[in-house]
Every structure is written in C-alpha cells, then in structure tokens.
Design a protein around this motif. Structure first.
Motif, short mmCIF file in Angstrom:
data_model
loop_
_atom_site.label_atom_id
_atom_site.label_comp_id
_atom_site.label_asym_id
_atom_site.label_seq_id
_atom_site.Cartn_x
_atom_site.Cartn_y
_atom_site.Cartn_z
N LEU A 454 47.22 59.56 136.82
CA LEU A 454 48.41 59.31 137.63
C LEU A 454 49.26 58.21 137.03
O LEU A 454 50.50 58.31 136.99
CB LEU A 454 48.00 58.96 139.06
CG LEU A 454 47.53 60.13 139.94
CD1 LEU A 454 47.04 59.61 141.27
CD2 LEU A 454 48.65 61.14 140.14
N ALA A 457 51.02 59.68 134.11
CA ALA A 457 52.10 60.57 134.52
C ALA A 457 53.31 59.80 135.01
O ALA A 457 54.46 60.16 134.73
CB ALA A 457 51.60 61.52 135.61
N VAL A 458 53.07 58.70 135.73
CA VAL A 458 54.19 57.86 136.18
C VAL A 458 54.91 57.26 134.99
O VAL A 458 56.16 57.24 134.93
CB VAL A 458 53.67 56.76 137.13
CG1 VAL A 458 54.76 55.74 137.41
CG2 VAL A 458 53.18 57.37 138.43
N ALA A 461 56.97 59.95 133.45
CA ALA A 461 58.17 60.24 134.25
C ALA A 461 59.24 59.17 134.04
O ALA A 461 60.43 59.49 133.95
CB ALA A 461 57.79 60.35 135.72
N PRO A 467 58.20 67.34 134.45
CA PRO A 467 57.22 67.32 135.55
C PRO A 467 55.88 67.93 135.19
O PRO A 467 54.91 67.76 135.93
CB PRO A 467 57.92 68.14 136.64
CG PRO A 467 58.91 69.00 135.91
CD PRO A 467 59.36 68.19 134.74
N TRP A 470 52.63 65.91 135.26
CA TRP A 470 51.90 65.65 136.49
C TRP A 470 50.68 66.55 136.63
O TRP A 470 49.90 66.40 137.57
CB TRP A 470 52.82 65.84 137.69
CG TRP A 470 53.87 64.76 137.78
CD1 TRP A 470 55.14 64.84 137.37
CD2 TRP A 470 53.68 63.44 138.31
NE1 TRP A 470 55.81 63.65 137.60
CE2 TRP A 470 54.92 62.77 138.19
CE3 TRP A 470 52.62 62.76 138.88
CZ2 TRP A 470 55.12 61.47 138.60
CZ3 TRP A 470 52.80 61.46 139.29
CH2 TRP A 470 54.03 60.82 139.16
#
Length: 580
Positions: A454, A457-458, A461, A467, A470
C-alpha cells in the motif's frame, strides 16, 4: 588505526609469543630459540610437492571454465556488436543515456562492492587459512605473518576478477555508444576496476581484525544499503531526464566509489574536471591501504581465525549439499546480526492472537528482516511501474521479474514458519495441529506485505503511475502462500539430482529445481499473464480479473501448504517415536 600502531602490533607478532588454545588462553611461552617457522614451511612445501601438480590442474581447469564462460557470454557477443558497428550499425543513440546513468550508477556499484566486502569481513574476511593451519600449524612456534600474508593476497587476486570484468564491459559500452578509443577507455576504467576491489579487500581486513570496526559496520549497513538504492534510483531518474548535476558532483567526490566514476568518465565527452586528481587519489589510497593491510594481515587473533575457518568450512559444506538455508543461518549467526530484545508488544487477551503476537514480536526484534523486505519491494514496484509504462509492447517478462522480487520480499517475513519446520517438535507448545499452525504463521507476513504494498502504491500514485499499481496488495496473499509451500517442503531431496544421469539432458537438475522452487514457480506462472495484461491495459475489467486470479491462487497455494505441512508431520512421527 595509525601506521605506528600497525608497526607496534607487527613487531609484537614477530616477537616470542604465547601459544593459544581455542579460547585464546595462553598455555605455553616460546622464545626465539623455539622458532621453527622456516623449517616448518620448508617441510610443508616438501610434503605438498606430490599434490602440487594435481592442485595446479584443478586450478587450471577452474580458470579455463571461467574464461570459457566469459568468452562465450561476453567476448563473442561484444565482437559481434563491433562487427555490426563496422558495417554501419549505429549504437550512439544510447550514448546520452549511458552518460546520464554513469555518475550515480558507478557510485552505486562501487559502494555496493565495498559494502559486500566489509559484510564479508564480519563472518569470513580476506585472511581465512584452512582449518589445518589455524588448528594445528599456528598453535606451534611459528610466526603467523608468513602463514597469513599469502591468504590476504589470494583474496586480493580473487577480488580483482569482477573488477576487471566490469572494466572490460565498460570499455565495450563506451566504445560502441560513445565512440571512445578502446585503449583509453580500458585504461581509465581499469583504475576503478582494479583499485576499488583492492580497497574493499583492505576494508574487509580491518573489519576482520577489529571488533570496534565490526560494530560500526553493523550499525551503518542499513544506511549504506539505503544509499546504494538511492544512488541506483537517481541513476534511473537521470536516464529519464531528471539529472541533478551538483548532486552528482558531490557523489563523485565523496569517496573511492565516486573517484572510480570520475576516472571512467575521463575519456568521454561527459568528463568531470579533475580526472587526474581523482585517479591520483584512487591510486594513492589503494597503495597506502595495501601497505597497511600487508602489515596487519599477520596480526589477526588466532582465536578469531579459528572461528572464521570453522564457519567458512561449515558454509562450504552446506553449499556442497545444497543446504542453502543452513549456509545462510551460518553466515547470519557469524555476522552477529543485532536483535532488539527489549521490544515488547502487549500480551494478547485472546488465544487465537498468540501466534500472530509471537510472529510480530519476532519481526520487531529482528528489524533487518523487515528492512530486507522493504528493500526488495522497491525493485518489485519499479518493475511493475515499468511493465505499466511499456504500453503495447510485451510486458510479461517485466511482470514476472516484479513478481519474483515481490516473492523474495515476502519470504523475508516467513522466518518464524521456517523455524517451526526446521524441527516440527518445536511446535509442541501450540494447541493447534501443525498444518493449522502453519496457516496462522501467514497472518503477520500477509498484513506486513499488504502494508508495504500500500505504501508503494501510494508513492506510485503520487509519482503519476496508473491505478493498476494498486494491484500490489492483491498479490501479497498469493506470494505468502507460495512462501509457505516452500517452507513446508521438508528434507532436502538431493536424490532428484541423480535422476537419469546417463541421459545427458540435465533432467535430474531440472527435477530438483522444480521441487525446490515449486511454490514460487507455481505462483509466478499463475499470476504473470493476468497481472501483465492488467498493467498493460490499465482497465477496471482486467484489474478485477487479475485480483480474482490472485485470490484463487492464494487459496490454492495455502491449501497446498497445508497438505505439505500435514505430510511433514506424518513423516516426522516415526523419528520422534524412535527418539523416545
């Protein structure tokens, strides 16, 4: 340590000394009249004479194999590229990318080489004679320096090999992409390729001799590892067009790892001012380090040499029997990894939380495992981002590499489960069946892996990635299941390597590899195609399909791990009954 201190220690080592037992305690004093160094070494040379020819043949064959591999995998392709360039092929289009990657990239490679050398000094070191020399020869009235110096210079010679190969590869790259003269490119690249490995070997000797230096190495290893990753990331960003010239100059002048980069850049159009100064600093520091290390090679304590020789022999024996975990445990135990024994978590009030509580406590008390998981997750996410950016081009290999790095990251968190399977009798404390206990060991690795994914992924982003990144948390349970399958594989099946030995097809090695890496191989094969398609297209439908495949794969792999764990306890019962 200053030169005067080394001279004093060298003088003391050459003076009459006391023989030491295994614990370093003095047992008997001997004087100059008892010095049998010359006679002993002459007798050993005479006794070894009949076997010297056979050993020379073995070394010659090993050198022949190494040279053959280098010629096949390096020399012939390089010659083909030069022939194509002579017939009109143009490789200079990649010259700008090469120049952009070299400053930070060479600093990263050089710092990583130094880090590996000093970490090697924590458990082995450049001065490690055989056990016969440490257990028998050095316990007699023999001066240690004539016995130990040849082993230090042998380590220096072996360290030069990767440096020379790297220098030749850099020469080929500069000759093709930058049209630099091959003699000039080879000469400048050899400065770093020869001097940096020798300096790293001297640093390893300092770690081997001094406990204080070893403690500093353990403390600074995480910082140095992060610096290597940051330098590698900066090199990649420079290729993408985001160069920071003042930061590159700071890195190039920060130490020998940067001086080697300045020397490698000297014959190119991206040369940094002061190339001759960097070359002089590199040569002077190497010569000075070798002189000090040559004098210090004979001052390594005898007790420490015995410990290192036994550890090295144990690791070599484990590697010969393909006991990779035993070899890794021997290295980590000898390296003295720090444990945070004071870290405590609140005792859980519910019984089902006991296993996750133990696993979380073990993970917090061994932060190196968590750090390795984070570091291995970085290239996994970078490869996933690269597969997403490829677009219409094939992204399957890049996705497979990302999944392999992801598995290696998650595998660092499964050490409590591996400890249970090393000896199933250790699980006697648990009220759960062994198979159920192994599934409970997957809770903390899954939660920690999802959290790391996570965070990655942040970060992706924020950097503008699509996307599809994610999907990283969705793949963690399947990779944990693959790790549990490997954890429960049981005793090493070395008999598989001897299947069909006369066929010449390598079937036995293939069978052993398939058995050894069955879990991750099955997981990566099942996940590569759907996740590659999701990363390439970046659509909601494909991302949903990839997530569903990840869930199904996780369930199948966890069921497989449970089955293997049940079989493992069944095989261990006769041995346990025999012990009773």
């Amino acid at each position: 340590m200053t030169e005067s201190d080394l001279r004093a220690q060298e003088a003391r080592s050459e003076e009459p000394r006391r023989a030491e037992d295994d614990r370093g305690a003095a047992v008997e004093e001997w004087s100059d009249d008892d010095d049998w160094t010359v006679e002993t070494l002459a007798l050993l040379r005479a006794l070894r004479a009949p076997y010297r020819l056979n050993r020379a043949k073995q070394l010659g064959f090993a050198l022949y194999c190494v040279l053959l591999l280098l010629v096949i995998w390096g020399g012939v392709p390089s010659l083909g590229l030069f022939l194509q360039a002579s017939m009109g092929a143009d490789y200079t289009g990649h010259g700008g990318d090469l120049l952009a990657a070299m400053p930070s990239g060479i600093a990263a490679v050089g710092l990583a080489f130094v880090l590996l050398a000093v970490r090697d000094g924590l458990w082995r070191g450049p001065v490690v004679p055989p056990r016969a020399a440490t257990d028998w020869l050095l316990a007699h009235p023999v001066r240690p320096r004539p016995v130990l110096r040849p082993w230090f210079w042998l380590s220096c010679s072996l360290a030069l090999l990767p440096g020379l190969v790297t220098a030749v590869g850099a020469m080929v790259a500069q000759g093709l992409m930058l049209r630099v003269g091959l003699p000039a490119a080879l000469g400048w690249c050899l400065l770093g390729g020869a001097c940096l490995p020798l300096l790293a070997t001297c640093a390893g000797l300092a770690v081997e001799r001094s406990d204080a230096v070893a403690r500093w190495v353990r403390r600074l290893t995480p910082v140095a590892t992060v610096l290597v990753l940051l330098l590698a990331a900066q090199s990649g960003l420079a290729v993408a067009g985001h160069r920071v010239h003042w930061l590159e100059l700071v890195e190039l002048w920060s130490g020998p790892w940067g001086w080697a980069g300045i020397a490698a850049l000297a014959p190119t159009r991206g040369a940094v001012p002061g190339g001759w100064v960097a070359a002089a600093l590199l040569v002077a520091s190497t010569v000075g380090g070798l002189l000090l290390a040559d004098r210090a090679a004979g001052t390594v304590p005898l007790g420490r040499l015995r410990e290192r020789a036994r550890t090295a022999a144990g690791v070599l024996a484990a590697l010969r029997t393909v006991e990779l975990r035993a070899a890794r445990l021997a290295v980590s135990g000898a390296s003295g990894s720090a444990l945070l024994r004071r870290v405590r978590l609140p005792i859980p009030r519910r019984a089902w939380l006991v296993v996750p509580w133990r696993d979380a406590t073990a993970l917090l008390r061994s932060p190196a495992r968590l750090g390795r998981a984070v570091l291995l997750a970085v290239p996994a996410l970078l490869c996933a981002a690269l597969a997403h950016g490829i677009g219409s081009k094939p992204s399957v290999p890049t996705t497979a590499v990302a999944l392999v790095f992801g598995y290696l990251a998650v595998a660092q968190l499964l050490e409590p489960a591996r400890i249970e399977t090393d000896d199933v009798r250790r699980a006697a404390w648990s009220p759960y069946p062994f198979a159920s206990l192994m599934l409970r060991h997957a809770i903390v690795p899954t939660l920690a892996g999802v959290l790391i994914a996570l965070v990655g992924a942040v970060a992706g982003a924020v950097a503008g990635a699509g996307p599809a990144l994610w999907l990283a948390p969705a793949v963690v349970p399947a990779l944990v299941g693959a790790g549990l399958v490997n954890t429960c594989r049981g005793a090493m099946r070395r008999d598989l390597m001897y299947k069909s030995p006369s066929s010449g097809t390598g079937l036995g090695l293939f069978l052993f590899t398939a058995w050894y890496a069955a879990g991750p191989a099955a997981g990566v094969l099942a996940l590569t195609l759907p996740f590659a398609q999701a990363l390439r297209t970046d659509t909601a439908a494909n991302c949903g399909k990839a997530a569903a495949v990840g869930v199904v794969t996780a369930v199948v792999l966890l069921w497989w791990a449970r089955t293997r764990a049940t079989e493992l306890t069944g095989l261990s019962r006769p041995a346990a009954q025999q012990d009773r």
